[in-house]
Enzyme design. Structure first.
Site, PDB file in Angstrom:
ATOM      1  N   LYS A  82      41.320  32.922  39.835  1.00 38.08           N
ATOM      2  CA  LYS A  82      42.702  33.401  39.718  1.00 38.08           C
ATOM      3  C   LYS A  82      42.927  33.918  38.298  1.00 38.08           C
ATOM      4  O   LYS A  82      42.411  33.333  37.336  1.00 38.08           O
ATOM      5  CB  LYS A  82      43.655  32.258  40.042  1.00 38.08           C
TER       6      LYS A  82
ATOM      7  N   SER B  43      51.040  26.793  45.459  1.00 38.69           N
ATOM      8  CA  SER B  43      50.384  28.094  45.278  1.00 38.69           C
ATOM      9  C   SER B  43      48.911  28.143  45.657  1.00 38.69           C
ATOM     10  O   SER B  43      48.319  29.225  45.693  1.00 38.69           O
ATOM     11  CB  SER B  43      50.527  28.551  43.817  1.00 38.69           C
TER      12      SER B  43
ATOM     13  N   SER C  27      51.239  31.621  44.991  1.00 39.71           N
ATOM     14  CA  SER C  27      50.898  32.734  44.150  1.00 39.71           C
ATOM     15  C   SER C  27      49.415  33.072  44.114  1.00 39.71           C
ATOM     16  O   SER C  27      49.031  34.130  43.605  1.00 39.71           O
ATOM     17  CB  SER C  27      51.372  32.442  42.725  1.00 39.71           C
TER      18      SER C  27
END
Length: 503
Positions: free
Chosen positions: A79, A178, A154
């Protein structure tokens, strides 16, 4: 199956037997990225050159007789809020668009030491604030199960990349769901560890008392392998727990007999899509079939978790994001041609132009909650509620080994469907947020489909109960076919692909 569709443990077995090389596996994954990335748009930055260097190094070690660990030579994505030395870390924000960290996050170091081959940095909602990856400043990521639907957020880029075969596994971060919500939307496994089990050093902070790093994988065994590699005490993180870390794969017995499972009735009430409820109840029945003892229970303060979170998280965000002022690093607004500005104007223009609308909204919410005269009424009250929520979990875990619920109240939704109403969007995390407030571990794994779109089962355990969590998840997974399904990349994107910005 193609190499890019296999799990990390399957690929490790092939490497061990000499049936494939790390370079061949890496080539297969990059070929997949070139094949589908224009439709999925999972990556902000691809690191192909360094990936091949790492893969060749693993192959050299094997030829010379070294026996690397089970993740050596396996391609993984990160990420884009995990610091990577020499590779930009953008948080999918204009504010950090060209930020290149001078150090690696601890989890990145640990995976590199385990021989991981990093394929690149994955798209996300800006500064991890969102539930659909529509808040990325660069481009939206699409759900591989239907390109007209969001992948969750996210960590939407990480989840979509793993589901589509653009990475064998990935690391994400979870502040209010997330990792688990996008794992649910993309039909993969996502684990939010106990607060303190995995070092946060090198994770760009959103809300420091809630943030955790965890794996997104194709199955539960991969999840245990990645957790083995990243868990453990880190003196660079003052919240890191100084506890020994077990071998989490030792819990994968396939046995759930006698496990006490609590089902909070508050997680199956108003707001839950009945189709999701039906799928999750069938999953709970499957656990009963496996010998688990299932009983309904109550989580009395569940309804307060969402408002409590949306005071605490924005308050911490407003403090953490104060550092982005255009002075030390990141974006700085330039004066208009031929003009000039003073220091205050520079601050205001930098933050106005560098942050997107959702980040600005949360900074304003947090600043208001912390302001003089409102601190006691909002922030202090939210902290007291957080204690009550933690006590609810403590009481439940005196009675049950694990608690189960839907991961998300709805299946994946279409682009734009919730973007215009932040409150409706925030409700996407209504079942995942209480876990972050309490600091306990939770995992989402696929448990079925609604109209061809994945549904996730959330399993929660007491602090540092990851072993029990993985045991129950593995027993369920091995008795069902959902983890074997691969997305068809069907449907049409709602928007034309956006040209990507390079490093």
């Amino acid at each position: 199956m193609e190499l890019f569709q296999l799990t990390a443990h399957q690929l490790a077995e092939m490497l061990k037997k000499g049936e494939a090389s790390a370079e061949e596996i890496t080539r297969a994954v990059f070929a997949r990225i070139y094949e589908v990335e224009d439709r999925i748009q999972a990556y902000v930055t691809v690191t192909e050159e360094t990936a091949y260097q790492a893969a060749k190094e693993i192959d050299r070690k094997r030829r010379e007789g070294e026996i690397p660990g089970p993740l050596a030579g396996i391609p993984a994505g990160l990420k884009d809020n995990l610091c990577t030395r020499g590779t930009r870390t953008t948080c999918s924000s204009r504010m950090l668009e060209n930020f290149v960290p001078p150090y690696d996050a601890t989890v990145v170091k640990k995976l590199a030491a385990a021989g991981a081959v990093f394929t690149g940095k994955l798209n996300m909602d800006e500064f991890a604030m969102g539930s659909s990856t529509e808040n990325s400043a660069f481009f939206p990521t699409r759900n591989p199960w239907h390109l007209g639907y969001v992948p969750g957020g996210s960590s939407g880029g990480a989840a979509a990349a793993v589901a589509a075969g653009e990475a064998v596994y990935a690391l994400g971060s979870d502040t209010g769901g997330s990792i688990r919500q996008p794992a649910s939307f993309c039909g993969i496994v996502g684990l939010k560890p106990t607060y303190g089990l995995v070092s946060r050093f090198g994770l760009v902070a959103f809300a420091s008392s809630l943030d955790q790093i965890g794996p997104l994988t194709k199955d539960v065994r991969d999840c245990a392998l990645v957790l083995n590699a990243i868990a453990g005490h880190d003196p660079l993180d003052s919240t890191s727990a100084p506890f020994p870390v077990p071998d989490y794969t030792s819990y994968l017995t396939g046995e759930a007999r006698g496990v006490k499972v609590g089902v909070p009735r508050e997680f199956f009430g108003k707001g839950l899509d009945p189709r999701v409820g039906e799928v999750v109840r069938a999953a709970i029945s499957r656990l009963e079939d496996l010998g688990a003892v299932v009983e309904e229970c109550s989580f009395p303060h569940a309804e307060y978790a969402l408002p409590c979170y949306y005071i605490i998280a924005p308050a911490e965000a407003s403090s953490n994001l104060a550092r982005y002022d255009g002075v030390r690093y990141g974006y700085r607004a330039a004066p208009e041609k031929g003009g000039n500005y003073n220091l205050l104007e520079m601050y205001m223009r930098t933050r106005s132009e560098g942050f997107g609308p959702e980040v600005k909204r949360r900074i304003m919410l947090g600043t208001y909650a912390l302001s003089s005269g409102y601190y006691d009424a909002y922030y202090l009250k939210a902290l007291k509620l957080r204690t009550l929520i933690r006590q609810d979990f403590n009481r439940l875990f005196e009675q049950f080994d694990v608690i189960v619920s839907p991961t998300s109240p709805t299946p994946p939704f279409r682009f734009g469907e919730k973007a215009g109403d932040p409150l409706v969007m925030y409700l996407s995390d209504v079942y995942t947020i209480p876990i972050n407030l309490a600091g306990i571990p939770a995992l989402s794994l696929p448990c079925g489909f609604v109209e061809g779109l994945p549904v996730g089962l959330q399993i929660m355990a007491p602090p540092f109960g990851e072993g029990t969590l993985l045991r129950v998840a593995y027993a369920y997974e091995q008795s069902t076919p959902y983890h074997l399904a691969r997305p068809p990349l069907k449907g049409e994107p709602e928007q034309e692909p956006v040209e990507k910005t390079g490093p």
